[in-house]
Design a protein around this motif. Structure first.
Motif, PDB file in Angstrom:
ATOM      1  N   LEU A 100      68.215 -32.688 119.193  1.00  0.00           N
ATOM      2  CA  LEU A 100      67.343 -33.850 119.331  1.00  0.00           C
ATOM      3  C   LEU A 100      66.471 -33.665 120.565  1.00  0.00           C
ATOM      4  O   LEU A 100      66.846 -32.962 121.504  1.00  0.00           O
ATOM      5  CB  LEU A 100      68.180 -35.125 119.502  1.00  0.00           C
ATOM      6  N   MET A 101      65.326 -34.328 120.586  1.00  0.00           N
ATOM      7  CA  MET A 101      64.452 -34.216 121.748  1.00  0.00           C
ATOM      8  C   MET A 101      65.192 -34.636 123.020  1.00  0.00           C
ATOM      9  O   MET A 101      64.939 -34.081 124.098  1.00  0.00           O
ATOM     10  CB  MET A 101      63.177 -35.047 121.545  1.00  0.00           C
ATOM     11  N   SER A 102      66.127 -35.552 122.897  1.00  0.00           N
ATOM     12  CA  SER A 102      66.902 -35.979 124.065  1.00  0.00           C
ATOM     13  C   SER A 102      67.833 -34.873 124.583  1.00  0.00           C
ATOM     14  O   SER A 102      68.398 -35.005 125.667  1.00  0.00           O
ATOM     15  CB  SER A 102      67.705 -37.243 123.728  1.00  0.00           C
ATOM     16  N   ASP A 103      67.990 -33.779 123.831  1.00  0.00           N
ATOM     17  CA  ASP A 103      68.812 -32.642 124.257  1.00  0.00           C
ATOM     18  C   ASP A 103      68.029 -31.637 125.103  1.00  0.00           C
ATOM     19  O   ASP A 103      68.616 -30.712 125.665  1.00  0.00           O
ATOM     20  CB  ASP A 103      69.368 -31.881 123.043  1.00  0.00           C
ATOM     21  N   ALA A 104      66.724 -31.783 125.194  1.00  0.00           N
ATOM     22  CA  ALA A 104      65.878 -30.757 125.824  1.00  0.00           C
ATOM     23  C   ALA A 104      66.285 -30.465 127.264  1.00  0.00           C
ATOM     24  O   ALA A 104      66.348 -29.292 127.664  1.00  0.00           O
ATOM     25  CB  ALA A 104      64.405 -31.156 125.746  1.00  0.00           C
ATOM     26  N   ASP A 105      66.567 -31.491 128.052  1.00  0.00           N
ATOM     27  CA  ASP A 105      66.963 -31.260 129.446  1.00  0.00           C
ATOM     28  C   ASP A 105      68.251 -30.454 129.519  1.00  0.00           C
ATOM     29  O   ASP A 105      68.359 -29.506 130.303  1.00  0.00           O
ATOM     30  CB  ASP A 105      67.160 -32.586 130.192  1.00  0.00           C
ATOM     31  N   GLU A 106      69.225 -30.826 128.702  1.00  0.00           N
ATOM     32  CA  GLU A 106      70.513 -30.141 128.729  1.00  0.00           C
ATOM     33  C   GLU A 106      70.397 -28.702 128.202  1.00  0.00           C
ATOM     34  O   GLU A 106      71.046 -27.792 128.715  1.00  0.00           O
ATOM     35  CB  GLU A 106      71.554 -30.928 127.932  1.00  0.00           C
ATOM     36  N   LEU A 107      69.541 -28.496 127.200  1.00  0.00           N
ATOM     37  CA  LEU A 107      69.323 -27.139 126.704  1.00  0.00           C
ATOM     38  C   LEU A 107      68.636 -26.279 127.762  1.00  0.00           C
ATOM     39  O   LEU A 107      69.001 -25.114 127.962  1.00  0.00           O
ATOM     40  CB  LEU A 107      68.495 -27.170 125.417  1.00  0.00           C
ATOM     41  N   GLU A 108      67.669 -26.856 128.461  1.00  0.00           N
ATOM     42  CA  GLU A 108      67.006 -26.121 129.535  1.00  0.00           C
ATOM     43  C   GLU A 108      68.021 -25.704 130.598  1.00  0.00           C
ATOM     44  O   GLU A 108      68.025 -24.576 131.078  1.00  0.00           O
ATOM     45  CB  GLU A 108      65.903 -26.975 130.158  1.00  0.00           C
ATOM     46  N   LYS A 109      68.934 -26.615 130.931  1.00  0.00           N
ATOM     47  CA  LYS A 109      69.972 -26.299 131.913  1.00  0.00           C
ATOM     48  C   LYS A 109      70.916 -25.225 131.382  1.00  0.00           C
ATOM     49  O   LYS A 109      71.302 -24.309 132.117  1.00  0.00           O
ATOM     50  CB  LYS A 109      70.757 -27.554 132.297  1.00  0.00           C
ATOM     51  N   LEU A 110      71.287 -25.304 130.115  1.00  0.00           N
ATOM     52  CA  LEU A 110      72.144 -24.274 129.525  1.00  0.00           C
ATOM     53  C   LEU A 110      71.455 -22.912 129.638  1.00  0.00           C
ATOM     54  O   LEU A 110      72.065 -21.927 130.063  1.00  0.00           O
ATOM     55  CB  LEU A 110      72.436 -24.604 128.063  1.00  0.00           C
ATOM     56  N   TYR A 111      70.177 -22.831 129.251  1.00  0.00           N
ATOM     57  CA  TYR A 111      69.433 -21.573 129.342  1.00  0.00           C
ATOM     58  C   TYR A 111      69.387 -21.077 130.788  1.00  0.00           C
ATOM     59  O   TYR A 111      69.605 -19.895 131.061  1.00  0.00           O
ATOM     60  CB  TYR A 111      68.003 -21.732 128.826  1.00  0.00           C
ATOM     61  N   ASP A 112      69.088 -21.977 131.727  1.00  0.00           N
ATOM     62  CA  ASP A 112      69.015 -21.586 133.138  1.00  0.00           C
ATOM     63  C   ASP A 112      70.377 -21.126 133.655  1.00  0.00           C
ATOM     64  O   ASP A 112      70.465 -20.129 134.379  1.00  0.00           O
ATOM     65  CB  ASP A 112      68.479 -22.729 133.996  1.00  0.00           C
TER      66      ASP A 112
END
Length: 176
Positions: free
Chosen positions: A9-21
């Motif tokens: 979901l779009m609301s997951d974008a911050d958490e996905l960015e953190k996972l990638y980082d």
């Protein structure tokens, strides 16, 4: 605590960015098996695009995103040179992109759960093959793919040499 998988979901974008980082930071401090580069790939832009295209999935344990991947009916150009087990058009193939598991959750079977989910989704959609590429030195990922019955097909150049990434192994799993 069990793991469940759902569409991103779009609301997951911050958490996905953190996972990638987090994964890129971990890789920079250890052996960078995956060849990912912080700020280059994967990034928030990749997550947002996958969410917008409705083909990004997340694995959740508790209330934390611990893994993710993108499924597309599209491959990299270099896939066209491979001799796949079955000659299929890409409406019958799903390609796995941006397959990640957070380093704090490695060796917990999350990668296998993601692959099982991709296979079930492929069956539901009448897809006949799952395909992917993996950086040739990414032994942990290769182990997971082979353990989950993906078969090595070929080694190709995806055109990422400017990032120090020359050879990628192609894998396929036929869906019956």
């Amino acid at each position: 605590m069990s793991v469940y998988i759902r569409k991103g979901l779009m609301s997951d974008a911050d958490e996905l960015e953190k996972l990638y980082d987090d994964l890129n930071d971990y890789s920079a401090e250890n052996i960078n098996y995956c060849g990912f580069k912080k700020g280059i790939y994967p990034t928030r832009i990749d997550a947002v695009k996958g969410i917008e295209e409705n083909n990004l999935y997340v694995a959740i344990k508790g209330d934390v995103i611990v893994g993710s991947f993108i499924l597309r009916h599209k491959s990299e150009e270099a896939y066209n040179s491979a001799c796949w087990k079955k000659d299929l058009t890409y409406d019958k193939v799903l390609v796995i992109y941006t397959f990640v598991v957070h380093p704090n959750y490695s060796n917990q079977g999350i990668g296998s759960k993601l692959l099982d989910f991709a296979e079930e989704l492929a069956k539901e959609q009448g897809v006949e093959s799952l395909r992917l590429d993996v950086y040739s030195i990414n032994l942990p990922a290769i182990h997971v793919y082979e353990k989950n019955n993906f078969e090595y097909i070929d080694t190709v150049d995806l055109g990422l040499e400017e990032y120090g990434l020359k050879w990628f192994k192609l894998y396929e799993k036929l869906i019956y």
